[in-house]
Design a protein around this motif. Structure first.
Motif, PDB file in Angstrom:
ATOM      1  N   THR A  81      72.582  13.269  49.105  1.00 10.82           N
ATOM      2  CA  THR A  81      73.204  14.565  48.854  1.00 10.82           C
ATOM      3  C   THR A  81      73.273  14.879  47.365  1.00 10.82           C
ATOM      4  O   THR A  81      73.257  16.057  46.975  1.00 10.82           O
ATOM      5  N   ARG A  82      73.315  13.866  46.511  1.00 11.80           N
ATOM      6  CA  ARG A  82      73.210  14.117  45.068  1.00 11.80           C
ATOM      7  C   ARG A  82      71.812  14.639  44.725  1.00 11.80           C
ATOM      8  O   ARG A  82      71.667  15.590  43.943  1.00 11.80           O
ATOM      9  N   ALA A  83      70.782  14.030  45.305  1.00  7.50           N
ATOM     10  CA  ALA A  83      69.415  14.502  45.074  1.00  7.50           C
ATOM     11  C   ALA A  83      69.261  15.931  45.584  1.00  7.50           C
ATOM     12  O   ALA A  83      68.608  16.765  44.939  1.00  7.50           O
ATOM     13  N   ALA A  84      69.841  16.214  46.755  1.00  7.56           N
ATOM     14  CA  ALA A  84      69.767  17.564  47.300  1.00  7.56           C
ATOM     15  C   ALA A  84      70.394  18.564  46.340  1.00  7.56           C
ATOM     16  O   ALA A  84      69.791  19.604  46.017  1.00  7.56           O
ATOM     17  N   ALA A  85      71.602  18.275  45.874  1.00  2.00           N
ATOM     18  CA  ALA A  85      72.294  19.188  44.969  1.00  2.00           C
ATOM     19  C   ALA A  85      71.507  19.403  43.687  1.00  2.00           C
ATOM     20  O   ALA A  85      71.395  20.526  43.189  1.00  2.00           O
ATOM     21  N   ALA A  86      70.933  18.342  43.144  1.00  2.00           N
ATOM     22  CA  ALA A  86      70.142  18.468  41.916  1.00  2.00           C
ATOM     23  C   ALA A  86      68.910  19.319  42.133  1.00  2.00           C
ATOM     24  O   ALA A  86      68.383  19.921  41.185  1.00  2.00           O
ATOM     25  N   GLY A  87      68.416  19.389  43.385  1.00  2.00           N
ATOM     26  CA  GLY A  87      67.221  20.163  43.700  1.00  2.00           C
ATOM     27  C   GLY A  87      67.483  21.544  44.253  1.00  2.00           C
ATOM     28  O   GLY A  87      66.552  22.202  44.736  1.00  2.00           O
ATOM     29  N   GLY A  88      68.734  22.021  44.215  1.00  2.00           N
ATOM     30  CA  GLY A  88      69.040  23.368  44.682  1.00  2.00           C
ATOM     31  C   GLY A  88      69.335  23.480  46.159  1.00  2.00           C
ATOM     32  O   GLY A  88      69.475  24.586  46.689  1.00  2.00           O
ATOM     33  N   ILE A  89      69.446  22.346  46.858  1.00  2.00           N
ATOM     34  CA  ILE A  89      69.752  22.336  48.295  1.00  2.00           C
ATOM     35  C   ILE A  89      71.261  22.232  48.465  1.00  2.00           C
ATOM     36  O   ILE A  89      71.899  21.342  47.896  1.00  2.00           O
ATOM     37  N   THR A  90      71.831  23.129  49.263  1.00  2.00           N
ATOM     38  CA  THR A  90      73.278  23.101  49.483  1.00  2.00           C
ATOM     39  C   THR A  90      73.659  22.699  50.905  1.00  2.00           C
ATOM     40  O   THR A  90      74.832  22.448  51.174  1.00  2.00           O
ATOM     41  N   THR A  91      72.683  22.641  51.804  1.00  2.35           N
ATOM     42  CA  THR A  91      72.933  22.223  53.186  1.00  2.35           C
ATOM     43  C   THR A  91      71.765  21.382  53.659  1.00  2.35           C
ATOM     44  O   THR A  91      70.608  21.751  53.443  1.00  2.35           O
ATOM     45  N   LEU A  92      72.066  20.254  54.295  1.00  3.10           N
ATOM     46  CA  LEU A  92      70.999  19.459  54.910  1.00  3.10           C
ATOM     47  C   LEU A  92      71.441  19.012  56.289  1.00  3.10           C
ATOM     48  O   LEU A  92      72.638  18.865  56.577  1.00  3.10           O
ATOM     49  N   LEU A  93      70.444  18.813  57.152  1.00  2.00           N
ATOM     50  CA  LEU A  93      70.676  18.238  58.476  1.00  2.00           C
ATOM     51  C   LEU A  93      70.022  16.873  58.528  1.00  2.00           C
ATOM     52  O   LEU A  93      68.843  16.721  58.200  1.00  2.00           O
ATOM     53  N   ASP A  94      70.806  15.892  58.947  1.00  2.00           N
ATOM     54  CA  ASP A  94      70.378  14.495  58.978  1.00  2.00           C
ATOM     55  C   ASP A  94      69.684  14.178  60.297  1.00  2.00           C
ATOM     56  O   ASP A  94      70.186  14.496  61.379  1.00  2.00           O
ATOM     57  N   MET A  95      68.536  13.517  60.169  1.00  2.00           N
ATOM     58  CA  MET A  95      67.793  13.099  61.363  1.00  2.00           C
ATOM     59  C   MET A  95      68.485  11.916  62.052  1.00  2.00           C
ATOM     60  O   MET A  95      69.149  11.117  61.403  1.00  2.00           O
ATOM     61  N   PRO A  96      68.291  11.787  63.381  1.00  3.56           N
ATOM     62  CA  PRO A  96      69.074  10.804  64.130  1.00  3.56           C
ATOM     63  C   PRO A  96      68.573   9.372  64.035  1.00  3.56           C
ATOM     64  O   PRO A  96      69.231   8.462  64.532  1.00  3.56           O
TER      65      PRO A  96
END
Length: 445
Positions: A81-96
């Motif tokens: 989620t730190r990598a996501a935030a640094a890349g402009g992503i504010t929402t992610l869905l985690d694979m199972p």
């Protein structure tokens, strides 16, 4: 109504109506209004001026393997989620899958949520898993708030998440369609894979031959037939074979409820550039030739392909051996997807508005995240501030991924993420992250 606490101003705000100079007023974590550029901020509101940088809605990445708990040496909620935030992503869905346990029961979902809760720098939701023998668990998972169900039609690479055969697929799909759920599918046909040539070693050409386009084409054709028969809602994951585009386009014209994603690596990297032994490029299905990539872009532009998401599937460095047959398959790109796609879109003459549609609006729509994916009143105040004309060269040591293995090392990309905002709070600035502020999401929230 909450008082406006923040006004974010830019000469380039990307809204559903287009790009324009604007002020975005934020109240209570939501977008209160998109106002003319010269609107003075109300008393007590903080003004943040982004100048000529573009203000995008925060990206939504619906295909991320976080691997937590159980394989946190590969990745985890804190680092992902730190990598996501640094890349402009504010929402992610985690694979199972790739976590232990996989998200195939409500108890496993409870465990995963407990692990993620204190570590999420961005908002996080969860897919459930459809595996042999868990049909009885699908409705409870749906009721517990998962966004849909992932299945494999060929081996997943981990023994705790087996593939569905055609009979099992029919049973799970019937169950899921019965309560209006969504099935997302890794579509490679096992029989086509079994008959393809398989040779170990470092040669990328040998690996590519082992994952032929026919494996995707056959699996997608079968999936379309089942979805049509059941009026089921299905989504094809990580499309690599452009040969399947006419099948998909035809199904959409017939009213089959099918959507499709592709990924940055298929749209920006080509088989011709992959050196032998460079297994940081290995993924399944594989990166294919330049002509195939051109056709994928056409499918994206004409709407046959709906969205672009990362399929971030990391591992430890030791698992990326020089043997393409045995190395772990997965591309780490969570932090780099936006600049990678913008670089190629820009080269092909496509505007930034297209990138926003493919990487924010469409994935949000896929998951039913009605408060994400656009800069308009009533949505969450999630933003990415991007300098589109600036470039940077990818240095793996500067990535927030737990393992700095990336197929993009050394590439110069357009699009520097200046800052990322979640519900009106800045969570990243020039790659420096704030404390975790993400929430755990459930379907229809």
């Amino acid at each position: 109504m909450s008082e406006v606490s923040l006004v974010l101003r830019s000469t380039r705000v990307i809204t559903p109506e287009g790009t324009r100079p604007a002020c975005v007023a934020v109240a209570g974590g939501l977008i209160e209004a998109v106002l003319p550029y010269d609107t003075p901020p109300p008393p007590g509101a903080r003004l943040e001026d982004a100048g000529n940088d573009a203000v995008l809605p925060g990206l939504v990445d619906t295909h991320v393997h976080v691997n937590d708990p159980g394989r946190t040496a590969w990745e985890g909620f804190w680092t992902a989620t730190r990598a996501a935030a640094a890349g402009g992503i504010t929402t992610l869905l985690d694979m199972p899958l790739n976590s232990l346990p996989p998200t195939t029961t409500t108890e496993h979902l409870r465990i995963k949520r407990a692990v993620a809760r204190a570590k999420a720098h961005v908002d996080v939701g969860f897919w459930g898993g459809a595996i042999p023998g868990n049909e009885k668990d699908l409705r409870p998972l749906h009721d517990a708030g998962v966004f849909g169900f992932k299945c494999f039609l060929s081996p997943s690479g981990v023994e705790e998440f087996p593939a569905l055969d055609q009979e099992q697929l029919a049973g799970s799909l019937a169950e899921i369609s019965g309560f209006g759920g969504l099935m997302i599918v890794h579509a490679e046909d096992p029989h086509e894979l079994d008959t393809a040539p398989l040779r170990g070693g470092p040669a990328y050409a040998d690996f590519l031959a082992s994952r032929p386009r026919a494996a995707e084409n056959t699996a997608i054709g079968n999936l379309i037939a089942r979805a049509k028969r059941l009026d089921a809602r299905v989504h094809v994951l990580h499309l690599s074979s452009a040969d399947a585009l006419p099948l998909i386009a035809g199904a959409k014209r017939e009213g089959v409820r099918i959507t499709v994603e592709s990924c940055p690596h298929f749209l920006t990297l080509t088989a011709e550039e992959i050196p032998d032994g460079a297994t940081e490029f290995k993924c399944c299905p594989p990166i294919r030739e330049t002509a195939n990539q051109d056709a994928l872009w056409q499918g994206l532009i004409d709407g046959t392909v709906d969205c672009v998401v990362s399929d971030h599937s990391p591992c430890t460095t030791d698992l990326k051996t020089a043997d393409f047959a045995s190395a772990w398959g997965g591309i780490s790109s969570l932090q780099l997807g936006l600049p990678a796609i913008w670089t190629e879109a820009r080269r092909r003459g496509r505007p930034l508005e297209d990138v926003v549609r493919w990487m924010s609006a469409a994935p949000a729509a896929l998951a039913g995240l009605t408060r994400k994916g656009a800069i308009e009143a009533g949505r969450d105040a999630d933003f990415a501030v991007l300098a589109p004309e600036e470039t940077f060269t990818v240095n793996p040591a500067e990535l927030h991924h737990r393992n700095q293995v990336t197929a993009y090392a050394g590439k110069t990309l357009y699009g520097v993420v200046r800052s990322t905002w979640l519900r009106g709070a800045r969570i990243a600035r020039d790659g420096v992250l704030s404390e975790p502020a993400g929430r755990l999401l459930e379907r229809n929230t």
